[in-house]
Design a protein around this motif. Structure first.
Motif, PDB file in Angstrom:
ATOM      1  N   THR A 117       0.829  -1.200   0.000  1.00  0.00           N
ATOM      2  CA  THR A 117       0.000   0.000   0.000  1.00  0.00           C
ATOM      3  C   THR A 117       0.863   1.250   0.000  1.00  0.00           C
ATOM      4  O   THR A 117       1.837   1.342   0.759  1.00  0.00           O
ATOM      5  CB  THR A 117      -0.924   0.000   1.236  1.00  0.00           C
ATOM      6  N   THR A 118       0.487   2.206  -0.840  1.00  0.00           N
ATOM      7  CA  THR A 118       1.175   3.492  -0.904  1.00  0.00           C
ATOM      8  C   THR A 118       0.121   4.590  -0.796  1.00  0.00           C
ATOM      9  O   THR A 118      -0.894   4.556  -1.487  1.00  0.00           O
ATOM     10  CB  THR A 118       1.959   3.642  -2.225  1.00  0.00           C
ATOM     11  N   ILE A 119       0.396   5.540   0.069  1.00  0.00           N
ATOM     12  CA  ILE A 119      -0.519   6.658   0.289  1.00  0.00           C
ATOM     13  C   ILE A 119       0.136   7.927  -0.237  1.00  0.00           C
ATOM     14  O   ILE A 119       1.349   8.136  -0.069  1.00  0.00           O
ATOM     15  CB  ILE A 119      -0.850   6.803   1.793  1.00  0.00           C
ATOM     16  N   HIS A 120      -0.674   8.768  -0.868  1.00  0.00           N
ATOM     17  CA  HIS A 120      -0.129  10.021  -1.402  1.00  0.00           C
ATOM     18  C   HIS A 120       0.511  10.828  -0.276  1.00  0.00           C
ATOM     19  O   HIS A 120      -0.019  10.923   0.828  1.00  0.00           O
ATOM     20  CB  HIS A 120      -1.210  10.840  -2.107  1.00  0.00           C
ATOM     21  N   ALA A 121       1.647  11.419  -0.577  1.00  0.00           N
ATOM     22  CA  ALA A 121       2.458  12.135   0.401  1.00  0.00           C
ATOM     23  C   ALA A 121       1.709  13.246   1.140  1.00  0.00           C
ATOM     24  O   ALA A 121       2.073  13.586   2.268  1.00  0.00           O
ATOM     25  CB  ALA A 121       3.702  12.697  -0.274  1.00  0.00           C
ATOM     26  N   SER A 122       0.659  13.789   0.568  1.00  0.00           N
ATOM     27  CA  SER A 122      -0.088  14.866   1.231  1.00  0.00           C
ATOM     28  C   SER A 122      -0.691  14.412   2.554  1.00  0.00           C
ATOM     29  O   SER A 122      -0.899  15.222   3.463  1.00  0.00           O
ATOM     30  CB  SER A 122      -1.192  15.405   0.313  1.00  0.00           C
ATOM     31  N   ALA A 123      -0.948  13.128   2.719  1.00  0.00           N
ATOM     32  CA  ALA A 123      -1.548  12.613   3.958  1.00  0.00           C
ATOM     33  C   ALA A 123      -0.584  12.747   5.140  1.00  0.00           C
ATOM     34  O   ALA A 123      -1.027  12.801   6.289  1.00  0.00           O
ATOM     35  CB  ALA A 123      -1.962  11.161   3.782  1.00  0.00           C
ATOM     36  N   LYS A 124       0.716  12.801   4.846  1.00  0.00           N
ATOM     37  CA  LYS A 124       1.719  12.923   5.909  1.00  0.00           C
ATOM     38  C   LYS A 124       1.455  14.133   6.797  1.00  0.00           C
ATOM     39  O   LYS A 124       1.699  14.099   7.988  1.00  0.00           O
ATOM     40  CB  LYS A 124       3.109  13.106   5.269  1.00  0.00           C
ATOM     41  N   ASP A 125       0.961  15.209   6.186  1.00  0.00           N
ATOM     42  CA  ASP A 125       0.751  16.466   6.901  1.00  0.00           C
ATOM     43  C   ASP A 125      -0.654  16.614   7.458  1.00  0.00           C
ATOM     44  O   ASP A 125      -0.983  17.637   8.046  1.00  0.00           O
ATOM     45  CB  ASP A 125       1.059  17.643   5.972  1.00  0.00           C
ATOM     46  N   CYS A 126      -1.498  15.605   7.272  1.00  0.00           N
ATOM     47  CA  CYS A 126      -2.878  15.671   7.758  1.00  0.00           C
ATOM     48  C   CYS A 126      -2.947  15.172   9.202  1.00  0.00           C
ATOM     49  O   CYS A 126      -2.481  14.070   9.484  1.00  0.00           O
ATOM     50  CB  CYS A 126      -3.799  14.789   6.914  1.00  0.00           C
ATOM     51  N   PRO A 127      -3.562  15.949  10.103  1.00  0.00           N
ATOM     52  CA  PRO A 127      -3.755  15.422  11.447  1.00  0.00           C
ATOM     53  C   PRO A 127      -4.662  14.185  11.404  1.00  0.00           C
ATOM     54  O   PRO A 127      -4.408  13.195  12.082  1.00  0.00           O
ATOM     55  CB  PRO A 127      -4.408  16.561  12.218  1.00  0.00           C
ATOM     56  N   THR A 128      -5.703  14.250  10.555  1.00  0.00           N
ATOM     57  CA  THR A 128      -6.567  13.098  10.289  1.00  0.00           C
ATOM     58  C   THR A 128      -7.005  13.162   8.835  1.00  0.00           C
ATOM     59  O   THR A 128      -6.928  14.217   8.196  1.00  0.00           O
ATOM     60  CB  THR A 128      -7.843  13.072  11.174  1.00  0.00           C
ATOM     61  N   PHE A 129      -7.458  12.029   8.334  1.00  0.00           N
ATOM     62  CA  PHE A 129      -8.052  11.986   7.005  1.00  0.00           C
ATOM     63  C   PHE A 129      -9.141  10.931   7.017  1.00  0.00           C
ATOM     64  O   PHE A 129      -9.322  10.209   7.994  1.00  0.00           O
ATOM     65  CB  PHE A 129      -7.007  11.805   5.910  1.00  0.00           C
ATOM     66  N   TYR A 130      -9.903  10.865   5.936  1.00  0.00           N
ATOM     67  CA  TYR A 130     -11.059   9.978   5.846  1.00  0.00           C
ATOM     68  C   TYR A 130     -10.801   8.938   4.765  1.00  0.00           C
ATOM     69  O   TYR A 130     -10.342   9.272   3.677  1.00  0.00           O
ATOM     70  CB  TYR A 130     -12.320  10.769   5.467  1.00  0.00           C
ATOM     71  N   VAL A 131     -11.102   7.685   5.083  1.00  0.00           N
ATOM     72  CA  VAL A 131     -11.059   6.601   4.107  1.00  0.00           C
ATOM     73  C   VAL A 131     -12.319   5.772   4.279  1.00  0.00           C
ATOM     74  O   VAL A 131     -13.003   5.856   5.302  1.00  0.00           O
ATOM     75  CB  VAL A 131      -9.795   5.700   4.257  1.00  0.00           C
ATOM     76  N   SER A 132     -12.612   4.966   3.301  1.00  0.00           N
ATOM     77  CA  SER A 132     -13.788   4.115   3.378  1.00  0.00           C
ATOM     78  C   SER A 132     -13.674   3.160   4.557  1.00  0.00           C
ATOM     79  O   SER A 132     -12.605   2.642   4.861  1.00  0.00           O
ATOM     80  CB  SER A 132     -13.954   3.309   2.087  1.00  0.00           C
ATOM     81  N   ALA A 133     -14.813   2.921   5.185  1.00  0.00           N
ATOM     82  CA  ALA A 133     -14.878   1.956   6.290  1.00  0.00           C
ATOM     83  C   ALA A 133     -15.202   0.565   5.764  1.00  0.00           C
ATOM     84  O   ALA A 133     -15.552  -0.328   6.525  1.00  0.00           O
ATOM     85  CB  ALA A 133     -15.906   2.398   7.317  1.00  0.00           C
ATOM     86  N   GLY A 134     -15.097   0.376   4.450  1.00  0.00           N
ATOM     87  CA  GLY A 134     -15.277  -0.952   3.872  1.00  0.00           C
ATOM     88  C   GLY A 134     -16.679  -1.266   3.400  1.00  0.00           C
ATOM     89  O   GLY A 134     -16.961  -2.402   3.025  1.00  0.00           O
ATOM     90  N   LYS A 135     -17.536  -0.271   3.406  1.00  0.00           N
ATOM     91  CA  LYS A 135     -18.916  -0.475   2.980  1.00  0.00           C
ATOM     92  C   LYS A 135     -19.477   0.866   2.534  1.00  0.00           C
ATOM     93  O   LYS A 135     -19.230   1.893   3.177  1.00  0.00           O
ATOM     94  CB  LYS A 135     -19.722  -1.019   4.177  1.00  0.00           C
ATOM     95  N   ILE A 136     -20.213   0.853   1.438  1.00  0.00           N
ATOM     96  CA  ILE A 136     -20.833   2.092   0.980  1.00  0.00           C
ATOM     97  C   ILE A 136     -21.746   2.611   2.089  1.00  0.00           C
ATOM     98  O   ILE A 136     -22.513   1.855   2.679  1.00  0.00           O
ATOM     99  CB  ILE A 136     -21.617   1.866  -0.330  1.00  0.00           C
ATOM    100  N   GLY A 137     -21.630   3.898   2.378  1.00  0.00           N
ATOM    101  CA  GLY A 137     -22.421   4.521   3.439  1.00  0.00           C
ATOM    102  C   GLY A 137     -21.627   4.756   4.715  1.00  0.00           C
ATOM    103  O   GLY A 137     -22.146   5.325   5.669  1.00  0.00           O
TER     104      GLY A 137
END
Length: 161
Positions: A117-137
């Motif tokens: 897994t590779t995450i875009h470098a911009s996430a490094k500077d984020c205190p938090t970010f949002y990703v899918s919880a594995g299910k639509i909704g």
């Protein structure tokens, strides 16, 4: 959020005692379920909502890339980040069998098998970010450092400028 509303991703995070904040949203069947739409539905800036993309290299290796929702993945940068000559998006029809997730509900956490897994470098500077919880909704908000307690990943420049 009721206990029955928890996704497998949330259960994994709970089991590992990783802090996160769940965010639910309603979406009509057949409506677009891209990260830009989801950001609007949960009332967050699209720069904070990341999408999870699964790609395949010519050698048959699979990779996961997590990028800002409104950004376009740069395939050449992605291939270079994982040491491949080229990569291509996995077809939506193949996603469920490969990862256990459907298009629009793919999370970097809890796939059937772990893929690099590779995450875009911009996430490094984020205190938090949002990703899918594995299910639509469902989305989860967490710190990249907390995500690193659950999966291994690298950072790289992955998007079209």
């Amino acid at each position: 959020m009721k206990k029955d509303d928890k996704t497998n991703v949330m259960r994994i995070l709970d089991q590992k005692k990783v802090p996160y904040i769940p965010h639910g949203y309603e979406i009509e069947e057949g409506a677009p379920c891209d990260a830009v739409t989801v950001a609007g539905l949960i009332g967050k800036d699209v720069s904070e909502v990341y999408k999870t993309l699964v790609l395949k290299a010519g050698k048959g290796n699979f990779y996961v890339f997590v990028v800002p929702g409104a950004a376009r993945l740069d395939y050449k940068k992605a291939a270079k980040a994982v040491g491949e000559k080229s990569v291509a998006m996995v077809l939506s029809a193949d996603l469920l069998g490969l990862t256990g997730y459907i298009h629009g509900g793919c999370s970097p956490i809890g796939m059937k098998k772990f893929f690099r897994t590779t995450i875009h470098a911009s996430a490094k500077d984020c205190p938090t970010f949002y990703v899918s919880a594995g299910k639509i909704g469902y989305q989860i908000q967490l710190a990249p450092a907390d995500l690193a307690r659950v999966i291994r990943f690298d950072y790289a420049d992955l998007i079209v400028e």
